[in-house]
Design a protein around this motif. Structure first.
Motif, PDB file in Angstrom:
ATOM      1  N   LEU A  42       0.831  -1.205   0.000  1.00 45.53           N
ATOM      2  CA  LEU A  42       0.000   0.000   0.000  1.00 45.53           C
ATOM      3  C   LEU A  42       0.866   1.256   0.000  1.00 45.53           C
ATOM      4  O   LEU A  42       0.580   2.210  -0.732  1.00 45.53           O
ATOM      5  N   LYS A  43       1.934   1.246   0.779  1.00 42.09           N
ATOM      6  CA  LYS A  43       2.848   2.396   0.790  1.00 42.09           C
ATOM      7  C   LYS A  43       3.460   2.611  -0.589  1.00 42.09           C
ATOM      8  O   LYS A  43       3.544   3.740  -1.078  1.00 42.09           O
ATOM      9  N   THR A  44       3.870   1.537  -1.226  1.00 44.27           N
ATOM     10  CA  THR A  44       4.460   1.628  -2.557  1.00 44.27           C
ATOM     11  C   THR A  44       3.440   2.155  -3.567  1.00 44.27           C
ATOM     12  O   THR A  44       3.762   3.029  -4.386  1.00 44.27           O
ATOM     13  N   ILE A  45       2.224   1.646  -3.497  1.00 41.02           N
ATOM     14  CA  ILE A  45       1.174   2.084  -4.416  1.00 41.02           C
ATOM     15  C   ILE A  45       0.871   3.567  -4.220  1.00 41.02           C
ATOM     16  O   ILE A  45       0.700   4.307  -5.200  1.00 41.02           O
ATOM     17  N   LYS A  46       0.818   4.000  -2.975  1.00 36.70           N
ATOM     18  CA  LYS A  46       0.567   5.426  -2.711  1.00 36.70           C
ATOM     19  C   LYS A  46       1.677   6.281  -3.305  1.00 36.70           C
ATOM     20  O   LYS A  46       1.416   7.353  -3.853  1.00 36.70           O
ATOM     21  N   ASN A  47       2.908   5.814  -3.211  1.00 33.00           N
ATOM     22  CA  ASN A  47       4.028   6.547  -3.822  1.00 33.00           C
ATOM     23  C   ASN A  47       3.885   6.617  -5.342  1.00 33.00           C
ATOM     24  O   ASN A  47       4.135   7.666  -5.941  1.00 33.00           O
ATOM     25  N   ASP A  50       1.068   9.067  -6.129  1.00 33.59           N
ATOM     26  CA  ASP A  50       1.528  10.446  -5.917  1.00 33.59           C
ATOM     27  C   ASP A  50       2.438  10.890  -7.055  1.00 33.59           C
ATOM     28  O   ASP A  50       2.316  12.018  -7.560  1.00 33.59           O
ATOM     29  N   ASP A  51       3.340  10.011  -7.461  1.00 32.32           N
ATOM     30  CA  ASP A  51       4.260  10.332  -8.552  1.00 32.32           C
ATOM     31  C   ASP A  51       3.490  10.572  -9.853  1.00 32.32           C
ATOM     32  O   ASP A  51       3.775  11.531 -10.586  1.00 32.32           O
ATOM     33  N   ALA A  52       2.508   9.727 -10.118  1.00 28.49           N
ATOM     34  CA  ALA A  52       1.700   9.882 -11.344  1.00 28.49           C
ATOM     35  C   ALA A  52       0.920  11.193 -11.310  1.00 28.49           C
ATOM     36  O   ALA A  52       0.798  11.878 -12.328  1.00 28.49           O
ATOM     37  N   GLU A  53       0.419  11.550 -10.144  1.00 28.98           N
ATOM     38  CA  GLU A  53      -0.321  12.811 -10.013  1.00 28.98           C
ATOM     39  C   GLU A  53       0.604  14.003 -10.234  1.00 28.98           C
ATOM     40  O   GLU A  53       0.249  14.969 -10.910  1.00 28.98           O
ATOM     41  N   ASN A  54       1.796  13.929  -9.679  1.00 25.00           N
ATOM     42  CA  ASN A  54       2.766  15.014  -9.845  1.00 25.00           C
ATOM     43  C   ASN A  54       3.191  15.172 -11.300  1.00 25.00           C
ATOM     44  O   ASN A  54       3.452  16.291 -11.752  1.00 25.00           O
ATOM     45  N   LEU A  69      -5.865   1.080  -9.800  1.00 28.54           N
ATOM     46  CA  LEU A  69      -4.871   0.927  -8.732  1.00 28.54           C
ATOM     47  C   LEU A  69      -5.287   1.737  -7.509  1.00 28.54           C
ATOM     48  O   LEU A  69      -5.180   1.269  -6.371  1.00 28.54           O
ATOM     49  N   GLU A  70      -5.786   2.932  -7.746  1.00 29.20           N
ATOM     50  CA  GLU A  70      -6.245   3.787  -6.640  1.00 29.20           C
ATOM     51  C   GLU A  70      -7.425   3.138  -5.905  1.00 29.20           C
ATOM     52  O   GLU A  70      -7.452   3.108  -4.665  1.00 29.20           O
TER      53      GLU A  70
END
Length: 149
Positions: A42-47, A50-54, A69-70
C-alpha cells in the motif's frame, strides 16, 4: 470390485479435504505476515499514485489502470483499518473484563491478557487479502499491456 472403487473414491475425497483444510489453516495462520506485506504494498502504491499525479499523466490507458490501482489501494486501506479496529475492539474488551474483576492482583492473569483476533475474522481478512492480491495482479498485467502498446 465395489470395495476397490469405494476405496479409491474415499481416498480421493480424503485428499481433497486434506488440501482444503491445509489451505484454510494456512490462510488463517498467514494473516499477520500478509497484513504486513499488504501494508508495504500500500505504501508503494501510494508513492506510485503520488508520482503519477505530480507528473500529470495524460494517456487514457495509463489513467485507467491508475484509477483501478487507486480503487484497490482504498480496498487495501479498508482491510488494514478493519483489522486495526478488531485489534482495538479486543483490547478494549479485555481491558473492560480486567476492570470488572474484584480483588484482582497486580500480576495480570494469562486469561485477561489481550486476546488475538478470532479465527473467523482472521479467515475473512485472509480471503479479502487474497482478493485484493488477485486484483493487483490483474492491474499489473493491464499495465504491462498498456505500456507495450
Amino acid at each position: 470390485m465395489t470395495d476397490a472403487v469405494v476405496s479409491q473414491v474415499v481416498a480421493m475425497v480424503a485428499e481433497i479435504l486434506k488440501d482444503k483444510i491445509r489451505y484454510e489453516v494456512d490462510l488463517v495462520r498467514g494473516v499477520d505476515e500478509e497484513l504486513l506485506d499488504l501494508s508495504d504494498k500500500l505504501k508503494t502504491i501510494k508513492n506510485v499514485l503520488d508520482d503519477a499525479e505530480n507528473r500529470g499523466v495524460k494517456e487514457s490507458g495509463v489513467k485507467g489502470w491508475l484509477k483501478k490501482l487507486e480503487n484497490t489501494a482504498y480496498e487495501m486501506d479498508d482491510i488494514l483499518d478493519e483489522w486495526n479496529y478488531e485489534l482495538l475492539k479486543r483490547e478494549t474488551e479485555a481491558s473492560a473484563k480486567s476492570k470488572q474483576k474484584i480483588g484482582c492482583s497486580f500480576i495480570p492473569s494469562p486469561c485477561l491478557c489481550f486476546k488475538k483476533v478470532s479465527i473467523g475474522v482472521r479467515r475473512d481478512t485472509g480471503k479479502k487479502i487474497e482478493n485484493v492480491k488477485a486484483k493487483l495482479d490483474q492491474i499489473f498485467q493491464e499495465k504491462d499491456v498498456t505500456n507495450s502498446n
